[in-house]
Design a protein around this motif. Sequence first.
Motif, PDB file in Angstrom:
ATOM      1  N   PHE A  25       0.821  -1.209   0.000  1.00 19.74           N
ATOM      2  CA  PHE A  25       0.000   0.000   0.000  1.00 19.74           C
ATOM      3  C   PHE A  25       0.857   1.261   0.000  1.00 19.74           C
ATOM      4  O   PHE A  25       0.476   2.269  -0.618  1.00 19.74           O
ATOM      5  N   ASP A  26       2.017   1.224   0.647  1.00 18.68           N
ATOM      6  CA  ASP A  26       2.941   2.367   0.604  1.00 18.68           C
ATOM      7  C   ASP A  26       3.407   2.625  -0.832  1.00 18.68           C
ATOM      8  O   ASP A  26       3.474   3.777  -1.269  1.00 18.68           O
ATOM      9  N   VAL A  27       3.720   1.564  -1.553  1.00 14.07           N
ATOM     10  CA  VAL A  27       4.163   1.695  -2.949  1.00 14.07           C
ATOM     11  C   VAL A  27       3.030   2.276  -3.793  1.00 14.07           C
ATOM     12  O   VAL A  27       3.243   3.213  -4.575  1.00 14.07           O
ATOM     13  N   ILE A  28       1.850   1.729  -3.645  1.00  9.45           N
ATOM     14  CA  ILE A  28       0.706   2.204  -4.432  1.00  9.45           C
ATOM     15  C   ILE A  28       0.451   3.682  -4.143  1.00  9.45           C
ATOM     16  O   ILE A  28       0.285   4.491  -5.074  1.00  9.45           O
ATOM     17  N   ALA A  30       2.531   5.928  -2.992  1.00 12.42           N
ATOM     18  CA  ALA A  30       3.658   6.747  -3.455  1.00 12.42           C
ATOM     19  C   ALA A  30       3.582   7.022  -4.960  1.00 12.42           C
ATOM     20  O   ALA A  30       3.959   8.106  -5.410  1.00 12.42           O
ATOM     21  N   TYR A  31       3.105   6.058  -5.722  1.00 15.63           N
ATOM     22  CA  TYR A  31       3.099   6.208  -7.174  1.00 15.63           C
ATOM     23  C   TYR A  31       1.765   6.651  -7.755  1.00 15.63           C
ATOM     24  O   TYR A  31       1.734   7.303  -8.797  1.00 15.63           O
ATOM     25  N   THR A  32       0.658   6.286  -7.110  1.00 18.47           N
ATOM     26  CA  THR A  32      -0.638   6.587  -7.723  1.00 18.47           C
ATOM     27  C   THR A  32      -1.552   7.440  -6.851  1.00 18.47           C
ATOM     28  O   THR A  32      -2.659   7.757  -7.263  1.00 18.47           O
ATOM     29  N   GLY A  33      -1.123   7.770  -5.649  1.00 19.97           N
ATOM     30  CA  GLY A  33      -1.930   8.621  -4.789  1.00 19.97           C
ATOM     31  C   GLY A  33      -2.782   7.832  -3.800  1.00 19.97           C
ATOM     32  O   GLY A  33      -2.567   6.637  -3.587  1.00 19.97           O
ATOM     33  N   ALA A  34      -3.735   8.515  -3.235  1.00 27.85           N
ATOM     34  CA  ALA A  34      -4.580   7.932  -2.185  1.00 27.85           C
ATOM     35  C   ALA A  34      -5.325   6.699  -2.685  1.00 27.85           C
ATOM     36  O   ALA A  34      -5.686   6.592  -3.865  1.00 27.85           O
ATOM     37  N   ILE A  35      -5.564   5.787  -1.761  1.00 26.85           N
ATOM     38  CA  ILE A  35      -6.294   4.552  -2.058  1.00 26.85           C
ATOM     39  C   ILE A  35      -7.723   4.732  -1.569  1.00 26.85           C
ATOM     40  O   ILE A  35      -7.957   4.983  -0.388  1.00 26.85           O
ATOM     41  N   LYS A  36      -8.649   4.605  -2.505  1.00 26.27           N
ATOM     42  CA  LYS A  36     -10.060   4.741  -2.146  1.00 26.27           C
ATOM     43  C   LYS A  36     -10.605   3.380  -1.736  1.00 26.27           C
ATOM     44  O   LYS A  36     -10.292   2.356  -2.343  1.00 26.27           O
ATOM     45  N   THR A  37     -11.420   3.385  -0.683  1.00 26.38           N
ATOM     46  CA  THR A  37     -12.037   2.142  -0.248  1.00 26.38           C
ATOM     47  C   THR A  37     -13.469   2.092  -0.768  1.00 26.38           C
ATOM     48  O   THR A  37     -14.096   3.136  -0.951  1.00 26.38           O
ATOM     49  N   PRO A  38     -14.005   0.927  -1.024  1.00 29.70           N
ATOM     50  CA  PRO A  38     -13.331  -0.364  -0.956  1.00 29.70           C
ATOM     51  C   PRO A  38     -12.340  -0.511  -2.118  1.00 29.70           C
ATOM     52  O   PRO A  38     -12.472   0.143  -3.128  1.00 29.70           O
ATOM     53  N   PHE A  39     -11.365  -1.354  -1.936  1.00 30.58           N
ATOM     54  CA  PHE A  39     -10.345  -1.551  -2.961  1.00 30.58           C
ATOM     55  C   PHE A  39     -10.087  -3.033  -3.174  1.00 30.58           C
ATOM     56  O   PHE A  39     -10.439  -3.869  -2.356  1.00 30.58           O
ATOM     57  N   GLU A 108      13.004  -0.278  -4.638  1.00 30.99           N
ATOM     58  CA  GLU A 108      12.096   0.731  -4.098  1.00 30.99           C
ATOM     59  C   GLU A 108      11.631   1.691  -5.183  1.00 30.99           C
ATOM     60  O   GLU A 108      10.525   2.220  -5.115  1.00 30.99           O
ATOM     61  N   ARG A 109      12.449   1.902  -6.194  1.00 29.21           N
ATOM     62  CA  ARG A 109      12.093   2.781  -7.312  1.00 29.21           C
ATOM     63  C   ARG A 109      11.370   2.007  -8.415  1.00 29.21           C
ATOM     64  O   ARG A 109      11.091   2.550  -9.480  1.00 29.21           O
ATOM     65  N   LEU A 110      11.072   0.729  -8.162  1.00 28.21           N
ATOM     66  CA  LEU A 110      10.320  -0.162  -9.062  1.00 28.21           C
ATOM     67  C   LEU A 110      11.033  -0.441 -10.383  1.00 28.21           C
ATOM     68  O   LEU A 110      10.411  -0.827 -11.361  1.00 28.21           O
ATOM     69  N   LEU A 111      12.345  -0.282 -10.416  1.00 27.56           N
ATOM     70  CA  LEU A 111      13.112  -0.581 -11.621  1.00 27.56           C
ATOM     71  C   LEU A 111      13.467  -2.061 -11.707  1.00 27.56           C
ATOM     72  O   LEU A 111      13.607  -2.601 -12.805  1.00 27.56           O
TER      73      LEU A 111
END
Length: 157
Positions: A25-28, A30-39, A108-111
């Motif tokens: 969830f930290d990765v998501i 960091a890259y795509t913004g807030a997580i809306k529930t439900p998910f 961590e940089r998803l490379l």
Amino acid sequence: MEEKKTAQIKQWENYMLKLQDTHFFDVIRAYTGAIKTPFNKHDLLSRLVSFLKQKEIQESIFESLSYDDVTLLTAIYYLKAPSLNTLMYYLYPATKKNVLAHAINLQERLLIYRADASKTDSDIAMLYSINPVLQEALLPYLNIPFLIPYEEKGEKI
């Protein structure tokens, strides 16, 4: 060729889904913004893949690459899922600590990601691969000369 890429993306997605929830969830976030529930984790991962496939995002990621980043990425790509020991051999005189820290940074940089399916957390057992979502766009940056030591002008061997 397309089947191989699809299989590689599935392997990367499985790796991502197996991350601890807090890390995932930290990765998501960091890259795509807030997580809306439900998910749904699969939907979140699809959102991340779409984000990483954007040309301007890839350009931004690649502009931040250092010489050392490109050297490690080149080794991982051409050595086909090398272990930490193999990377240390090719990146000599780099130390295990430095190579591992750099690999973690690229993860961590998803490379890159851990391509091995083993349950062990042993540094030696880790196998690394390039993130298949970014691989095709990353290829122009990866060149074998990065793995060949060179002599600086005026330096005696």
